[in-house]
Every structure is written in C-alpha cells, then in structure tokens.
Write an enzyme that holds these catalytic residues in place. Structure first.
Site, PDB file in Angstrom:
ATOM      1  CB  CYS A 111      -0.374  -0.091   1.490  1.00 29.86           C
ATOM      2  SG  CYS A 111      -2.001  -1.328   0.950  1.00 29.86           S
TER       3      CYS A 111
HETATM    4  N1  LIG Z   1      -2.607  -6.655   1.980  1.00 30.63           N
HETATM    5  C1  LIG Z   1      -3.614  -5.632   2.659  1.00 30.63           C
HETATM    6  O1  LIG Z   1      -3.050  -5.346   3.837  1.00 30.63           O
HETATM    7  C2  LIG Z   1      -4.096  -4.360   1.635  1.00 30.63           C
HETATM    8  C3  LIG Z   1      -4.659  -3.488   2.515  1.00 30.63           C
HETATM    9  C4  LIG Z   1      -5.407  -2.770   2.565  1.00 30.63           C
HETATM   10  C5  LIG Z   1      -5.821  -2.470   1.046  1.00 30.63           C
HETATM   11  N2  LIG Z   1      -6.055  -3.373  -0.340  1.00 30.63           N
HETATM   12  C6  LIG Z   1      -5.876  -3.399  -1.757  1.00 30.63           C
HETATM   13  O2  LIG Z   1      -6.213  -4.937  -1.786  1.00 30.63           O
HETATM   14  C7  LIG Z   1      -5.478  -5.734  -2.835  1.00 30.63           C
HETATM   15  C8  LIG Z   1      -5.510  -5.971  -3.077  1.00 30.63           C
HETATM   16  O3  LIG Z   1      -4.424  -6.745  -2.400  1.00 30.63           O
HETATM   17  P1  LIG Z   1      -4.318  -7.973  -1.354  1.00 30.63           P
HETATM   18  O4  LIG Z   1      -2.843  -7.577  -0.434  1.00 30.63           O
HETATM   19  O5  LIG Z   1      -4.770  -9.085  -0.961  1.00 30.63           O
HETATM   20  O6  LIG Z   1      -3.179  -8.778  -2.862  1.00 30.63           O
HETATM   21  P2  LIG Z   1      -2.819 -10.178  -3.011  1.00 30.63           P
HETATM   22  O7  LIG Z   1      -1.816 -10.074  -4.735  1.00 30.63           O
HETATM   23  O8  LIG Z   1      -1.999 -10.877  -2.029  1.00 30.63           O
HETATM   24  O9  LIG Z   1      -3.491 -10.836  -4.126  1.00 30.63           O
HETATM   25  C9  LIG Z   1      -4.801 -10.774  -4.926  1.00 30.63           C
HETATM   26  C10 LIG Z   1      -5.447 -11.860  -5.257  1.00 30.63           C
HETATM   27  O10 LIG Z   1      -5.362 -11.775  -6.875  1.00 30.63           O
HETATM   28  C11 LIG Z   1      -5.425 -12.618  -8.060  1.00 30.63           C
HETATM   29  N3  LIG Z   1      -5.612 -12.276  -8.910  1.00 30.63           N
HETATM   30  C12 LIG Z   1      -4.904 -11.285  -9.255  1.00 30.63           C
HETATM   31  N4  LIG Z   1      -5.494 -11.367 -10.986  1.00 30.63           N
HETATM   32  C13 LIG Z   1      -6.572 -11.807 -11.072  1.00 30.63           C
HETATM   33  C14 LIG Z   1      -7.763 -12.383 -11.891  1.00 30.63           C
HETATM   34  N5  LIG Z   1      -7.756 -11.114 -13.113  1.00 30.63           N
HETATM   35  N6  LIG Z   1      -8.837 -12.768 -11.601  1.00 30.63           N
HETATM   36  C15 LIG Z   1      -9.164 -13.279 -10.239  1.00 30.63           C
HETATM   37  N7  LIG Z   1      -7.903 -13.585  -9.470  1.00 30.63           N
HETATM   38  C16 LIG Z   1      -7.598 -12.757 -10.002  1.00 30.63           C
HETATM   39  C17 LIG Z   1      -3.896 -12.792  -7.436  1.00 30.63           C
HETATM   40  O11 LIG Z   1      -3.516 -14.663  -8.065  1.00 30.63           O
HETATM   41  C18 LIG Z   1      -3.741 -12.651  -5.922  1.00 30.63           C
HETATM   42  O12 LIG Z   1      -4.032 -14.342  -5.397  1.00 30.63           O
HETATM   43  C19 LIG Z   1      -5.196  -3.748  -3.565  1.00 30.63           C
HETATM   44  O13 LIG Z   1      -5.423  -3.293  -4.371  1.00 30.63           O
HETATM   45  C20 LIG Z   1      -4.317  -3.963  -2.627  1.00 30.63           C
HETATM   46  O14 LIG Z   1      -3.978  -2.323  -2.527  1.00 30.63           O
HETATM   47  C21 LIG Z   1      -3.967  -4.372   1.096  1.00 30.63           C
END
Ligand SMILES: NC(=O)c1ccc[n+]([C@@H]2O[C@H](COP(=O)([O-])OP(=O)(O)OC[C@H]3O[C@@H](n4cnc5c(N)ncnc54)[C@H](O)[C@@H]3O)[C@@H](O)[C@H]2O)c1
Length: 442
Positions: free
Chosen positions: A276
């Site tokens: 983030c």
């Molecule tokens: N990790 C955190 O603590 C956090 C906190 C707040 C916001 N976010 C936001 O949330 C979002 C997701 O973050 P995350 O940490 O869970 O990401 P991540 O990378 O852990 O997981 C994302 C998942 O999406 C999958 N993916 C990618 N393209 C895809 C598609 N076309 N169809 C289906 N699945 C697909 C990937 O294989 C992966 O498993 C981001 O925008 C991030 O900025 C994350």
C-alpha cells in the site's frame, strides 16, 4: 429489492475475486456469519490450499480456514463461469505500479471484463482494490452497462445491477483490529447501490461509513495512505538531520508522543514496504496529471522514503569505516525480509532493495527471516536466496549485521552478544536496553 432481503436473511451467496491478503479474513468473516462464500482466482495453488483446508497467510490460522471449509461455507474455484451463482461480487485483485511508477490497472481491468461476461441481473459488485478516484465509474461502470448478453439493451446501474467502491483497511497481524472491527467506508454509484453495499457490509463489519460517491470512497483510501507516506517521510528526514546533530530521533519521538493532543507518532525505518504505502500515493499523482495538478508533496515524500535504503547503506559504510573496513568484500547479514514485523509478506520490502544496493557495492549478502524461508520471485527481483539459520556461529561469521525488520521472534540478546557490528534501522536493540558500542542506529 430481492437482493436486500437475501442479504438480510443471509441467503445471499458472496463471491470474492482475488484470493490474497484481503480476501481471506473477509471471506472468513462472511462464512462465520453463515454466508456461503465462493472465492475466485487464477492461481490454482490458492484454490488447492483452500480445498485442503490450509491457510497460506502466516497470521491467519489453518484451523480457522479448516473450520470454515468443513462447514461448507468457504469454497474456492478457478471457474469464473460460476460467477452467476453468487449475489454479491467483491473484487480484491492487486493494484501495483508498473516500471514507470504508473498504475498497473491490468488486474482490475481483466477482472472487470470477466465479470461483464457473466454479470446477471440483480447482482451487486463492489471494488475493494486501492485505486485512483474515478476507477469505479470510469472503468467498471461502462463495462457492466454493456454486459447484457443480448447486447440490444444496456444494463441500468441501480436497477439491473448495483455497483460500489469500498476500500479495504486491513492491517495484517494487528492484534487490536481485524477486518470485522475496522469501520468501512462505502460509496455507491446510485442510491440503490449504496443501500445494497451497506446492507452487505453491515452483516460483517462493526460500522459502515457511507460517502456520497465511489470517487469520494476511492479518495478516502488515498488520503489515509498518503497521510502515512508523508508523515513517515517527515520522520525519515528528521532522522537524517538529527543524526548529524547527535540527536536520537527515537528519543525525540517518544518525548513528543507524550503530548496528549495534536501529535501522532510515526517512526523512521529502512524504507517503505508492503502493497500500500509505497504504491498508492502514486495512483493519485498519476490521475492528478489529467487535471494539470502536480502533487509535489506526494512526490517529495516518495523521494525521501525511496532514499532510505541508500541512507542505511551509507550509514553502514560510515560505520565500517570506523573499523577500517570497506563495504566491498564485506559479509553482510540482513535480519528480516518481510516489510514489517511478525508477518511473512515481503512485497516491496526495503530488505530487497538493501540486498541490491549492498551487492552493487561489492558486499556478500545473506538474510535471515523465520517467516520467509526462501525469497520468492517478485515483479522486480529474482534472488535465489534461502534464509540463514540464526545461530551464534552463523552470526559471528558476518562482518556486519543490518536489522531491517524487527520481528519479535529474533533473539536480540544472542544477536547483540555475537554480532561484530550491528546497524539497527528500527531501534530494536535500544528498546530492549541492549546498548553496546558496536550497535549503531540508522
Ligand atoms: N494486503 C493488505 O493489507 C491491503 C490492505 C488494504 C488494501 N489492499 C488492497 O487490496 C487489493 C488486494 O491486495 P492483496 O494484498 O489481497 O493482494 P494479493 O496480491 O495478496 O492477492 C491478489 C490475488 O488476486 C489474484 N488475481 C490477480 N489477477 C486476477 C484476476 N484477473 N482474476 C482473479 N484473481 C486474480 C492473484 O492471483 C492473487 O491471489 C490491492 O489493491 C491492495 O492495494 C491490500
């Protein structure tokens, strides 16, 4: 609206796309309240983990996943043709930056295109991925309006389907807050959209906070993360100034923190990490250009924070110099690969940058992290490195130990007793009263 009643009765089926750090706690929260949850991802390994009742995130217990899977409430699939089975679709796919530090919207865009292939009347879609203001209405909405398979009519938002943005505020491994206890901001495209999205999240979240539009919700998330990036940059800058002046920034922050109003402590470190804070501010910078606005504050914070791993290396060179040693040819052990303590997430971790800079300057580098046994391939780095076991013998082999992540699991006393020289970027040794003249702060 049938959907509202279905949600209220807990008969609505919840689909979540993107089975990463955000989905698992969210999916578990819905499953715990009795909803059927179906996760979608392209990554077979994650689907198999769920099928095998295994958690693949360190701070989420396998027993918790097992319980939800055994109850039949938590399932996962790679088959996106099953999207029409669910009533609500929550998108949490990655939103990284490309090599030019511009938003890489490909994951959101591909997901939205897939949804538009299968969208059926009556479904609610919410986007949770952090993004620039305008994404929901400019990118998702037109695709969904044209989702009608007959193609002769447009789907009407707020009538045929519902669309909202609700940013994720997950703080991994924070013992005081979980997905369910963190208030959630929600912005809907129409009145019906916000109603549906609030009803959905009210089932699992302690408090929902409606705002006037998706772009207000998108902007809220960016404000929160830019606030952190700017304040961290400020203390990183002060750290460098105070260090020259012989003042300990940690002592100053602790003293300032006693002020009961108007001050919130932020802490310096070896650089920003995680999905983030190093990334999200530049989503706004990019969008602001469309409006002919330069986001100088954000850029400046980025500049200061990006410099921090270089500062740690400079500090290390200075320290080695005191011992008549050069960095070139020195054996360095980096403690911690994860971007913050007690988690296994090493995305954007400053430790990875430290390895790169140290190697470029001729140092031999190893790392040790109990939660990252092997450095996985990332978008930017492909190190073939395994974590070194932390033993007296191993530590004493290195000329320099750099503490990058202050995991509680490290045996600080043993490290302090056996390391030749320590550069501590987290104040971890002083915090434990381990004050020795070969321990330097950076
Ligand atoms: N990790 C955190 O603590 C956090 C906190 C707040 C916001 N976010 C936001 O949330 C979002 C997701 O973050 P995350 O940490 O869970 O990401 P991540 O990378 O852990 O997981 C994302 C998942 O999406 C999958 N993916 C990618 N393209 C895809 C598609 N076309 N169809 C289906 N699945 C697909 C990937 O294989 C992966 O498993 C981001 O925008 C991030 O900025 C994350």
């Amino acid at each position: 609206m049938d959907l509202l009643q279905k949600i209220k009765n807990k008969e609505a089926k919840i689909g979540i796309i993107g089975l990463g750090y955000v989905w698992l706690p969210l999916g578990l929260a819905f499953a715990a309240k009795g909803f059927d949850v179906l996760g979608f991802d392209l990554d077979e390994r994650k689907i198999n983990s769920i099928g095998n009742k295994q958690s693949y995130i360190k701070h989420i217990k396998t027993e918790e996943v097992g319980k939800a899977v055994e109850s039949g409430k938590l399932k996962a699939t790679t088959d996106f043709a099953r999207l029409p089975e669910v009533d609500a679709i929550i998108i949490c796919v990655p939103t990284p930056l490309n090599e030019h530090r511009e938003p890489d919207m490909s994951f959101v865009e591909n997901t939205a295109k897939t949804i538009s292939k299968y969208l059926r009347k009556g479904q609610l879609v919410t986007l949770e991925s952090t993004t620039y203001p305008g994404t929901t209405e400019e990118l998702l909405l037109p695709l969904f309006e044209n989702a009608d398979p007959a193609k002769d009519n447009k789907y009407v938002v707020g009538k045929d389907f519902y669309l909202a943005f609700s940013p994720e505020r997950e703080d991994p491994n924070n013992p005081n807050y979980s997905t369910a206890t963190i208030p959630k901001v929600v912005g809907g495209v129409t009145e019906n959209c916000i109603k549906a999205a609030l009803e959905l999240y009210n089932q699992v979240i302690v408090k929902t906070v409606p705002v006037s539009s998706p772009k207000a919700a998108e902007a809220t998330k960016l404000l929160e993360n830019i606030y952190r990036s700017v304040n961290i940059a400020l203390v990183n800058e002060l750290k460098m100034v105070f260090d020259r002046m012989g003042i300990d920034i940690w002592e100053v922050i602790n003293a300032a923190s006693t002020k009961p109003f108007g001050y919130t402590p932020f802490y310096p470190g070896p650089g920003l990490g995680g999905h983030c804070i190093p990334i999200d501010p530049f989503y706004l910078t990019w969008k602001a250009r469309e409006f002919e606005i330069n986001t100088r504050f954000i850029e400046l914070a980025g500049e200061v924070n990006t410099y921090q791993p270089y500062y740690v290396v400079e500090k290390s060179i200075e320290v080695l110099n005191k011992y008549k040693k050069a960095l070139n040819g020195t054996k360095v052990l980096i403690l911690g690969a994860a971007y913050k303590k007690d988690i296994d997430d090493m995305r954007e971790s400053p430790s990875l940058k430290l390895i790169e800079i140290l190697r470029e300057r001729g140092a031999g580098v190893d790392y040790s992290d109990p939660y990252v046994p092997k450095l996985p391939k990332t978008r930017k780095y492909n190190y073939d490195m395994n974590s070194v076991e932390l033993t007296k013998e191993n530590i004493s082999k290195y000329d320099l130990v750099i503490l990058s992540t202050d995991h509680e699991a490290f045996d600080y006393e043993m490290i302090a007793a056996n390391a030749k020289i320590i550069v501590d970027t987290r104040n971890a040794f002083a915090k434990r009263q381990l004050l020795k003249e070969n321990i330097y702060k950076s």
